[in-house]
Write a protein that holds these residues in place. Sequence first.
Motif, PDB file in Angstrom:
ATOM      1  N   GLU A 128      14.748  -0.323  -6.393  1.00 60.36           N
ATOM      2  CA  GLU A 128      13.377   0.178  -6.430  1.00 60.36           C
ATOM      3  C   GLU A 128      12.996   0.623  -5.025  1.00 60.36           C
ATOM      4  O   GLU A 128      13.293  -0.064  -4.042  1.00 60.36           O
ATOM      5  CB  GLU A 128      12.452  -0.935  -6.908  1.00 60.36           C
ATOM      6  CG  GLU A 128      11.042  -0.509  -7.159  1.00 60.36           C
ATOM      7  CD  GLU A 128      10.244  -1.575  -7.901  1.00 60.36           C
ATOM      8  OE1 GLU A 128       9.120  -1.255  -8.290  1.00 60.36           O
ATOM      9  OE2 GLU A 128      10.739  -2.703  -8.093  1.00 60.36           O
ATOM     10  N   PHE A 129      12.364   1.788  -4.936  1.00 59.66           N
ATOM     11  CA  PHE A 129      11.906   2.341  -3.660  1.00 59.66           C
ATOM     12  C   PHE A 129      10.398   2.535  -3.704  1.00 59.66           C
ATOM     13  O   PHE A 129       9.839   2.867  -4.746  1.00 59.66           O
ATOM     14  CB  PHE A 129      12.550   3.710  -3.390  1.00 59.66           C
ATOM     15  CG  PHE A 129      13.968   3.637  -2.938  1.00 59.66           C
ATOM     16  CD1 PHE A 129      14.274   3.534  -1.596  1.00 59.66           C
ATOM     17  CD2 PHE A 129      15.004   3.690  -3.854  1.00 59.66           C
ATOM     18  CE1 PHE A 129      15.585   3.481  -1.174  1.00 59.66           C
ATOM     19  CE2 PHE A 129      16.315   3.630  -3.447  1.00 59.66           C
ATOM     20  CZ  PHE A 129      16.608   3.525  -2.091  1.00 59.66           C
ATOM     21  N   TRP A 130       9.759   2.358  -2.551  1.00 67.39           N
ATOM     22  CA  TRP A 130       8.347   2.661  -2.353  1.00 67.39           C
ATOM     23  C   TRP A 130       8.240   3.625  -1.189  1.00 67.39           C
ATOM     24  O   TRP A 130       9.047   3.585  -0.266  1.00 67.39           O
ATOM     25  CB  TRP A 130       7.548   1.404  -2.007  1.00 67.39           C
ATOM     26  CG  TRP A 130       7.448   0.428  -3.123  1.00 67.39           C
ATOM     27  CD1 TRP A 130       6.446   0.327  -4.048  1.00 67.39           C
ATOM     28  CD2 TRP A 130       8.365  -0.614  -3.433  1.00 67.39           C
ATOM     29  NE1 TRP A 130       6.696  -0.700  -4.916  1.00 67.39           N
ATOM     30  CE2 TRP A 130       7.873  -1.307  -4.557  1.00 67.39           C
ATOM     31  CE3 TRP A 130       9.577  -1.055  -2.884  1.00 67.39           C
ATOM     32  CZ2 TRP A 130       8.519  -2.393  -5.129  1.00 67.39           C
ATOM     33  CZ3 TRP A 130      10.227  -2.123  -3.449  1.00 67.39           C
ATOM     34  CH2 TRP A 130       9.700  -2.775  -4.571  1.00 67.39           C
ATOM     35  N   ILE A 131       7.225   4.482  -1.244  1.00 66.01           N
ATOM     36  CA  ILE A 131       7.030   5.461  -0.174  1.00 66.01           C
ATOM     37  C   ILE A 131       5.554   5.508   0.199  1.00 66.01           C
ATOM     38  O   ILE A 131       4.676   5.396  -0.662  1.00 66.01           O
ATOM     39  CB  ILE A 131       7.544   6.851  -0.602  1.00 66.01           C
ATOM     40  CG1 ILE A 131       7.529   7.825   0.565  1.00 66.01           C
ATOM     41  CG2 ILE A 131       6.748   7.388  -1.773  1.00 66.01           C
ATOM     42  CD1 ILE A 131       8.271   9.119   0.290  1.00 66.01           C
TER      43      ILE A 131
ATOM     44  N   ILE B 208       6.406  11.633   5.311  1.00 70.02           N
ATOM     45  CA  ILE B 208       6.809  10.260   5.008  1.00 70.02           C
ATOM     46  C   ILE B 208       6.498   9.377   6.219  1.00 70.02           C
ATOM     47  O   ILE B 208       6.987   9.625   7.322  1.00 70.02           O
ATOM     48  CB  ILE B 208       8.305  10.181   4.665  1.00 70.02           C
ATOM     49  CG1 ILE B 208       8.594  10.982   3.392  1.00 70.02           C
ATOM     50  CG2 ILE B 208       8.745   8.724   4.502  1.00 70.02           C
ATOM     51  CD1 ILE B 208      10.061  11.145   3.085  1.00 70.02           C
ATOM     52  N   ALA B 209       5.686   8.354   5.990  1.00 70.56           N
ATOM     53  CA  ALA B 209       5.329   7.426   7.052  1.00 70.56           C
ATOM     54  C   ALA B 209       6.150   6.139   6.959  1.00 70.56           C
ATOM     55  O   ALA B 209       6.462   5.527   7.972  1.00 70.56           O
ATOM     56  CB  ALA B 209       3.846   7.089   6.990  1.00 70.56           C
ATOM     57  N   ASN B 210       6.515   5.749   5.732  1.00 75.20           N
ATOM     58  CA  ASN B 210       7.273   4.516   5.549  1.00 75.20           C
ATOM     59  C   ASN B 210       7.959   4.545   4.191  1.00 75.20           C
ATOM     60  O   ASN B 210       7.428   5.101   3.236  1.00 75.20           O
ATOM     61  CB  ASN B 210       6.337   3.311   5.648  1.00 75.20           C
ATOM     62  CG  ASN B 210       7.063   2.027   5.960  1.00 75.20           C
ATOM     63  OD1 ASN B 210       8.284   1.992   6.055  1.00 75.20           O
ATOM     64  ND2 ASN B 210       6.305   0.957   6.120  1.00 75.20           N
TER      65      ASN B 210
ATOM     66  N   ASP C 156       0.855  -1.190   0.000  1.00 77.48           N
ATOM     67  CA  ASP C 156       0.000   0.000   0.000  1.00 77.48           C
ATOM     68  C   ASP C 156       0.890   1.240   0.000  1.00 77.48           C
ATOM     69  O   ASP C 156       1.230   1.766   1.046  1.00 77.48           O
ATOM     70  CB  ASP C 156      -0.899  -0.019   1.241  1.00 77.48           C
ATOM     71  CG  ASP C 156      -1.830   1.169   1.304  1.00 77.48           C
ATOM     72  OD1 ASP C 156      -2.185   1.704   0.244  1.00 77.48           O
ATOM     73  OD2 ASP C 156      -2.193   1.570   2.425  1.00 77.48           O
ATOM     74  N   HIS C 157       1.308   1.683  -1.198  1.00 79.84           N
ATOM     75  CA  HIS C 157       2.240   2.811  -1.295  1.00 79.84           C
ATOM     76  C   HIS C 157       1.618   3.977  -2.056  1.00 79.84           C
ATOM     77  O   HIS C 157       0.650   3.802  -2.784  1.00 79.84           O
ATOM     78  CB  HIS C 157       3.545   2.367  -1.963  1.00 79.84           C
ATOM     79  CG  HIS C 157       3.343   1.831  -3.344  1.00 79.84           C
ATOM     80  ND1 HIS C 157       3.050   0.520  -3.598  1.00 79.84           N
ATOM     81  CD2 HIS C 157       3.373   2.441  -4.547  1.00 79.84           C
ATOM     82  CE1 HIS C 157       2.922   0.329  -4.891  1.00 79.84           C
ATOM     83  NE2 HIS C 157       3.113   1.492  -5.494  1.00 79.84           N
ATOM     84  N   ASP C 158       2.215   5.139  -1.854  1.00 79.95           N
ATOM     85  CA  ASP C 158       1.772   6.349  -2.550  1.00 79.95           C
ATOM     86  C   ASP C 158       2.703   6.727  -3.698  1.00 79.95           C
ATOM     87  O   ASP C 158       2.329   7.518  -4.558  1.00 79.95           O
ATOM     88  CB  ASP C 158       1.686   7.526  -1.570  1.00 79.95           C
ATOM     89  CG  ASP C 158       0.630   7.285  -0.509  1.00 79.95           C
ATOM     90  OD1 ASP C 158      -0.521   6.985  -0.876  1.00 79.95           O
ATOM     91  OD2 ASP C 158       0.960   7.377   0.686  1.00 79.95           O
ATOM     92  N   GLY C 159       3.903   6.197  -3.704  1.00 84.22           N
ATOM     93  CA  GLY C 159       4.857   6.511  -4.755  1.00 84.22           C
ATOM     94  C   GLY C 159       5.861   5.387  -4.915  1.00 84.22           C
ATOM     95  O   GLY C 159       6.086   4.597  -3.999  1.00 84.22           O
TER      96      GLY C 159
END
Length: 76
Positions: free
Chosen positions: A46-49, A56-58, A30-33
């Motif tokens: 690869e990064f998820w945010i 930034i929560a995670n 469940d990511h926003d970016g």
Amino acid sequence: MSVGEAMTSRISPVLVDHANSPRNNGPLIDHDGRALITGPCGDTMEFWIKLADGRIANVSFVTDGCGTAHACGSMA
């Protein structure tokens, strides 16, 4: 002192720790970016945010790279 010992003595213990035990490793479902990059050596990272209330929560990452790449992703 051998060349190998000289090189090992210059490696940060923090880098070794993050390479051996990377933090926040694995995709966020469940990511926003999301961002993906392949470096000149061929390693892909690869990064998820995840955001919450505009902050930034995670953050998490995966890489197919070497230990140093894992340490960099972990410390980022």
